[in-house]
Design a protein around this motif. Structure first.
Motif, PDB file in Angstrom:
ATOM      1  N   PHE A 289      45.029  64.004  13.587  1.00 24.16           N
ATOM      2  CA  PHE A 289      45.075  64.433  14.988  1.00 24.16           C
ATOM      3  C   PHE A 289      44.572  65.879  15.126  1.00 24.16           C
ATOM      4  N   GLY A 290      44.935  66.717  14.154  1.00 21.56           N
ATOM      5  CA  GLY A 290      44.419  68.080  14.160  1.00 21.56           C
ATOM      6  C   GLY A 290      42.898  68.110  14.130  1.00 21.56           C
ATOM      7  N   VAL A 291      42.300  67.227  13.323  1.00 18.76           N
ATOM      8  CA  VAL A 291      40.838  67.159  13.254  1.00 18.76           C
ATOM      9  C   VAL A 291      40.269  66.793  14.616  1.00 18.76           C
ATOM     10  N   VAL A 292      40.958  65.877  15.302  1.00 15.78           N
ATOM     11  CA  VAL A 292      40.463  65.465  16.620  1.00 15.78           C
ATOM     12  C   VAL A 292      40.481  66.647  17.589  1.00 15.78           C
ATOM     13  N   VAL A 293      41.577  67.412  17.561  1.00 16.71           N
ATOM     14  CA  VAL A 293      41.654  68.577  18.455  1.00 16.71           C
ATOM     15  C   VAL A 293      40.505  69.544  18.151  1.00 16.71           C
ATOM     16  N   GLY A 294      40.299  69.811  16.858  1.00 18.93           N
ATOM     17  CA  GLY A 294      39.199  70.689  16.475  1.00 18.93           C
ATOM     18  C   GLY A 294      37.865  70.137  16.962  1.00 18.93           C
ATOM     19  N   GLY A 295      37.686  68.818  16.822  1.00 13.19           N
ATOM     20  CA  GLY A 295      36.448  68.179  17.269  1.00 13.19           C
ATOM     21  C   GLY A 295      36.238  68.377  18.761  1.00 13.19           C
ATOM     22  N   LEU A 296      37.318  68.230  19.526  1.00 13.71           N
ATOM     23  CA  LEU A 296      37.207  68.422  20.972  1.00 13.71           C
ATOM     24  C   LEU A 296      36.776  69.852  21.293  1.00 13.71           C
ATOM     25  N   SER A 297      37.279  70.794  20.494  1.00 13.87           N
ATOM     26  CA  SER A 297      36.896  72.179  20.721  1.00 13.87           C
ATOM     27  C   SER A 297      35.421  72.399  20.391  1.00 13.87           C
TER      28      SER A 297
ATOM     29  N   VAL B 117      46.993  74.909  16.946  1.00 15.84           N
ATOM     30  CA  VAL B 117      47.706  75.323  18.153  1.00 15.84           C
ATOM     31  C   VAL B 117      46.994  76.513  18.801  1.00 15.84           C
ATOM     32  N   ALA B 118      46.491  77.427  17.959  1.00 15.75           N
ATOM     33  CA  ALA B 118      45.746  78.569  18.498  1.00 15.75           C
ATOM     34  C   ALA B 118      44.514  78.084  19.249  1.00 15.75           C
ATOM     35  N   THR B 119      43.869  77.032  18.729  1.00 16.44           N
ATOM     36  CA  THR B 119      42.697  76.466  19.398  1.00 16.44           C
ATOM     37  C   THR B 119      43.053  76.022  20.812  1.00 16.44           C
ATOM     38  N   LEU B 120      44.257  75.473  20.964  1.00 13.37           N
ATOM     39  CA  LEU B 120      44.683  75.021  22.283  1.00 13.37           C
ATOM     40  C   LEU B 120      45.200  76.185  23.123  1.00 13.37           C
ATOM     41  N   TYR B 121      46.018  77.044  22.469  1.00  9.58           N
ATOM     42  CA  TYR B 121      46.643  78.132  23.240  1.00  9.58           C
ATOM     43  C   TYR B 121      45.586  79.053  23.839  1.00  9.58           C
ATOM     44  N   PHE B 122      44.649  79.501  23.014  1.00 10.02           N
ATOM     45  CA  PHE B 122      43.629  80.416  23.531  1.00 10.02           C
ATOM     46  C   PHE B 122      42.604  79.696  24.408  1.00 10.02           C
ATOM     47  N   GLY B 123      42.722  78.375  24.453  1.00 11.21           N
ATOM     48  CA  GLY B 123      41.898  77.627  25.399  1.00 11.21           C
ATOM     49  C   GLY B 123      42.473  77.696  26.802  1.00 11.21           C
ATOM     50  N   VAL B 124      43.771  78.004  26.893  1.00  7.57           N
ATOM     51  CA  VAL B 124      44.425  78.073  28.206  1.00  7.57           C
ATOM     52  C   VAL B 124      44.637  79.527  28.610  1.00  7.57           C
ATOM     53  N   ASP B 125      45.239  80.283  27.672  1.00 11.35           N
ATOM     54  CA  ASP B 125      45.530  81.674  27.972  1.00 11.35           C
ATOM     55  C   ASP B 125      44.439  82.535  27.354  1.00 11.35           C
ATOM     56  N   THR B 126      43.501  82.967  28.175  1.00 10.86           N
ATOM     57  CA  THR B 126      42.351  83.688  27.613  1.00 10.86           C
ATOM     58  C   THR B 126      42.485  85.193  27.833  1.00 10.86           C
TER      59      THR B 126
END
Lengths: 117, 322, 493
Positions: C379-387, C465-474
């Protein structure tokens, strides 16, 4: 701007060309590293030539001498030479390991071995 | 004229197909380069280029050829692209150098801004008449710490790739066995090696006044042990200087250098500040330079030995082509 | 007291820790040293950034020789930001590394492995923090030589040839940089970057300066793997040990990008670089070529590590694209993508390292059905892929947003369209991973695998998580990047 005024630089350029040519064109891994050394030494010549003052002497302060060549390029190139030999040593160690793993140090033969699954 | 010779030897390297010839030619090339550098007043650089280019590099290359074979295969195709790339690079550089001050002209920018101050105040500030040493070890001492670290990195790289200290079976010839059956060699070696070590110390301490310093001294020191190994065999040399000790030397030199810097920091100066190392700033400089040069010497000697042990400990493999 | 010396400690501590590892020799001791030092360096980097934000540029004279006679460390917002990225990734990678290195590297080599890692860290931090053009070269070589060693430790014999190839290309690049620096020195008489910036305008239009610009551009481009000078990268990433790939992918090319920005905007200045040479045009063409050609090549890779390596070359295209726009928004995109792509690729390669615990090579065939066996990793790989694609709520989206803005600001609507189009290519290669991992039945080998240990999953997931967090809070990332972009375009003069 005469020919002789830049002669040192011309030779440095020629050495650079020769060195780079060997690195890119030759397939033998050892010869490539020799080419790389020539390429690097051409830069030494470039720096040191730039530091020379006509009529100057080596920058070791002594009585009776007034004009010294610029010491800074010497310092920089001393560092560069040492870095160069460090790179060479590491490169040659890799070559030895490649020879042991592939049985050859020719680039083409290594490629053809890697393509077979 | 030297420059023409230089170019000729470089071209000969391109042409030569036998790699032994290439190595010998590159040694010659380095000697001519060193001579040319002396002509250009760069005595320290010349000394280093001679010991590194013609000395260490040649030995390393020969060692590698012993392990890998010495014939270069003929290139399969006419390489036009590489020539173009090389010429284009030189072309840009020629374009660039056409605008630089004429060779040897003292009014060039390079001689105006930073450098004159080194020549004027280095002796006063550091007590070292060889300005190259003063700049190398003090003004730009941090570069030299980096340089020592580069050698250290190469050292642990070679140890990682080839390993040191593996036992080699004694053989009659080659790096394992040495040549101890020759009495004359043995006697000469016993006579020469102490002098080599003495000479290393001379180069080490003379660096303040003339060309020389920690790097060259380290090379000579290692050469002494290597000479011993060649005559008396690798196994004996490794008893005298065990691989583990070599590894520690490799690391120790860098650590000494970096700690001298840290000492400056603890005594209230900035990192690598030698002024604070003694009550008298000039003495402090002297002391700092002495210890960092010692650090350089230790790591260089260690790495040279490590590389020698690593290469000598490898066995020759049969060539797949033949 | 100690706060004053932080710039020096940032580099010297890992540099001193490396010989310590060699002298102590223990595998566990070396790891503990590396772990402690890496986290300490992250704290140092954080406080440096905080201080720069509070007080502005920090200058530190090494050896107490005043610059430009001595070597100066000079920390501003740009390099403080880069140093934070490098030390953060370094700390997480080393926290993760124990089990992975145990698995992939022979135990008696561990102390040397960690020493080489510490040297690489010191080298990268040294490049980022120094204010002296020649000192850059020295630390570049420290990081490069240690990198060659680390790559060569990969299990496949192709790691050796990859390392050799990188050694050749990297040395050519470094030598080009030395030539460039030498020409600048010839014309100005100084090596200090800040001093160079002040003295260059007087000789700005002379040939040696322009040639220096060309040499530095090519030399640095070799190190940052700008298409078509990227040839060393795919094999190096594919065959290096997992930990090494993750560390390099997240930091090494990013530091090279930093170096490019530093020379372009601090030393030469925006007017010369952007205004009077066809440099932006060349950079734009190469960036676009990288984005499309390399994403396309990535689609056809079966080896997942190689696929992501090609994707890295493509992503570097986005980073340099931002430079070529020469606008504040575009440069913000560049700087923010430096960070965002760093953490994305870091997390992806760490997660692949989790998979590598159970298989020698990670190909699409090998990972069939792995989604059910290693759910957290996959699942982590998928999140990275989406990024990588740039889907909203991930950091990849933030970067592309600024890049598109930058392109539009220049009136390059077609470039904006191409940025979006190239994302579609990323969709294809990411989909190939997802398809294999979730929609194929697990083979016999995969069924035997287990989820990776927590010691590996936690650091990897911190980055996810950082990939997601900094995707929202920039606020932090884009905030700093925007200020950096402003500084870069304003020049430091």
């Amino acid at each position: 701007m005469t020919f002789t005024a830049h002669f040192n630089y011309w030779v440095a350029m020629a050495l650079l060309t020769v060195g780079l040519y060997i690195v890119i064109a030759r397939g033998n891994l050892v010869k490539k590293l020799v080419g790389l050394s020539i390429f690097q030494t051409s830069v030494y010549l470039l720096y040191i030539s730039a530091g020379k003052i006509i009529g100057g002497t080596a920058p070791i302060i002594a009585e009776g001498l007034r004009v010294y060549s610029n010491p800074l390029p010497h310092v920089l190139i001393l560092t560069a030479i040492v870095v160069g030999v460090a790179t060479l040593a590491l490169g040659l160690a890799l070559v030895v390991r490649i020879k042991e793993a592939y049985g050859t140090i020719e680039e083409d033969e290594i490629h053809s071995q890697d393509e077979e699954p | 004229m030297l420059l023409v010779l230089l170019l000729a030897s470089a071209l000969a390297i391109v042409r030569a197909r036998n790699l032994f010839a290439v190595v010998v030619l590159s040694g010659i090339y380095s000697f001519i380069m060193a001579t040319q550098l002396t002509v250009l007043d760069a005595v320290d650089v010349a000394m280093t280029e001679a010991s590194v280019g013609a000395g260490i590099s040649t030995v390393l290359l020969l060692g590698t050829l012993y392990l890998t074979g010495s014939e270069e295969a003929a290139p399969g195709h006419r390489p036009i692209l590489p020539l173009l790339v090389a010429l284009a690079t030189a072309g840009i550089l020629i374009y660039g150098t056409l605008g630089i001050p004429v060779f040897g002209d003292p009014s060039g920018a390079i001689h105006q801004h930073v450098a004159p101050r080194y020549l004027q105040e280095a002796v006063e500030a550091t007590g070292i008449p060889n300005v190259v040493t003063a700049v190398l070890a003090s003004y730009r001492g941090y570069d030299t710490l980096g340089e020592t670290t580069v050698i250290f990195t190469a050292g642990i790289g070679v140890i990682l790739l080839l390993g040191i200290g593996r036992r080699v079976r004694e053989r009659a010839q080659g790096p394992g066995g040495g040549m101890q059956e020759y009495l004359v060699l043995r006697v000469i070696a016993k006579l020469l090696i102490p002098f080599a070590l003495l000479f290393a110390l001379y180069v080490q301490f003379h660096g303040d006044f003339g060309p020389g310093g920690g790097f060259q001294a380290g090379v000579i020191l290692a050469a002494g042990v290597i000479f011993y190994a060649v005559i008396f065999g690798l196994t004996k040399a490794q008893k005298l200087v065990p691989p583990r000790l070599v590894e520690i030397l490799v690391a120790l030199g860098v650590a000494v250098y970096a700690l001298v810097g840290a000492l400056g920091l603890m005594l209230g100066g900035n990192y690598l500040d030698y002024f604070v190392l003694d009550h008298d700033p000039v003495h402090g400089q002297h002391r700092g330079v002495f210890w960092v040069e010692a650090g350089v010497c230790i790591t260089v000697a260690g790495v040279m030995l490590a590389i020698f042990y690593a290469f000598a400990g490898r066995r020759r493999r049969p060539d797949s082509r033949s | 007291m100690i706060a004053h010396h932080l710039p020096a400690l940032q580099v010297v501590v890992p540099l001193l820790a490396a010989p310590l590892c060699v002298m102590l020799r223990g595998a566990r001791a070396a790891w503990l040293i590396a772990l402690g030092v890496s986290w300490a360096m992250f704290i140092v980097a954080g406080s440096l950034l905080a201080r720069v934000l509070r007080e502005g540029v920090i200058s530190y004279a090494l050896g107490s020789w005043e610059p430009p006679w001595g070597i100066e460390y000079r920390v501003d917002l740009l390099n403080a930001f880069v140093v934070v990225l490098v030390s953060l990734v370094g700390a997480l990678v080393i926290s993760y590394s124990r089990e992975s290195v145990d698995h992939e590297v022979r135990r008696e080599q561990h102390y040397l492995f960690y020493a080489a890692y510490l040297l690489c860290l010191a080298g990268l931090l040294g490049i980022a923090i120094t204010g002296d053009a020649f000192n850059v070269f020295v630390f570049l070589e420290i990081s490069s030589l240690s990198t060659y060693v680390l790559i060569a430790l990969g299990r496949d014999r192709r790691a050796l040839t990859a390392s050799y190839q990188y050694l050749i290309m990297g040395t050519i690049g470094a030598t080009f940089i030395v030539i460039g620096v030498g020409l600048l020195y010839l014309m100005t008489g100084t090596l200090n970057m800040h001093d160079l910036a002040q003295r260059l305008p007087a000789v700005e239009h002379t040939r040696p300066v322009l040639a220096a610009l060309a040499f530095l551009t090519v030399g640095i481009s070799l190190k940052l793997a700008l298409f078509p000078l990227h040839l060393w990268l795919p094999n190096a990433y594919a065959f290096a040990p997992s930990v090494v790939t993750a560390f390099l992918a997240a930091t090494a090319t990013k530091v090279a990008v930093y170096l490019l920005l530093r020379f372009y905007f601090t030393v030469f200045g925006a007017p010369l670089v952007l205004g009077e040479m066809p440099l932006p045009e060349i950079l734009l063409a190469l960036s676009l070529a990288a984005m499309f050609a390399m994403s396309t090549v990535a689609i056809f890779q079966d080896d997942v590590k190689r696929m992501l390596a090609y994707s890295s070359v493509a992503q570097i295209g986005y980073i340099t694209l931002g430079v070529s726009t020469g606008t504040a928004a575009g440069l913000t995109g560049t700087v923010v993508h430096l960070f965002n792509h760093g953490i994305t690729k870091g997390s992806l390669f760490l997660l692949l390292g989790c998979m590598a615990m159970g298989m020698r090579r990670i190909t699409l065939q090998h990972i069939r059905g792995i989604g059910r066996i290693m759910p957290l990793t996959t699942f982590g790989v998928v999140v990275g892929g989406l990024s990588l694609i740039g889907v909203p709520l991930t950091v990849g989206f933030v970067s592309k947003w600024y890049l598109v803005l930058g392109a539009l600001e220049r009136g390059w609507w077609w470039v904006a369209a191409l940025i979006l189009a190239s994302s579609l290519l990323a969709v294809v290669y990411v989909w190939r991973i997802v398809e294999a991992a979730y929609f194929k039945a697990p083979g016999e080998q995969v069924a035997k695998l287990r989820e990776a240990p927590l010691s590996m999953l936690v650091p990897a997931w911190v980055l996810v998580v950082a990939t997601l967090y900094f995707g929202v809070d920039t606020r932090f990332t884009a905030g700093v990047a925007a200020r950096v972009a402003e500084l870069l375009l304003g020049g430091f003069r």
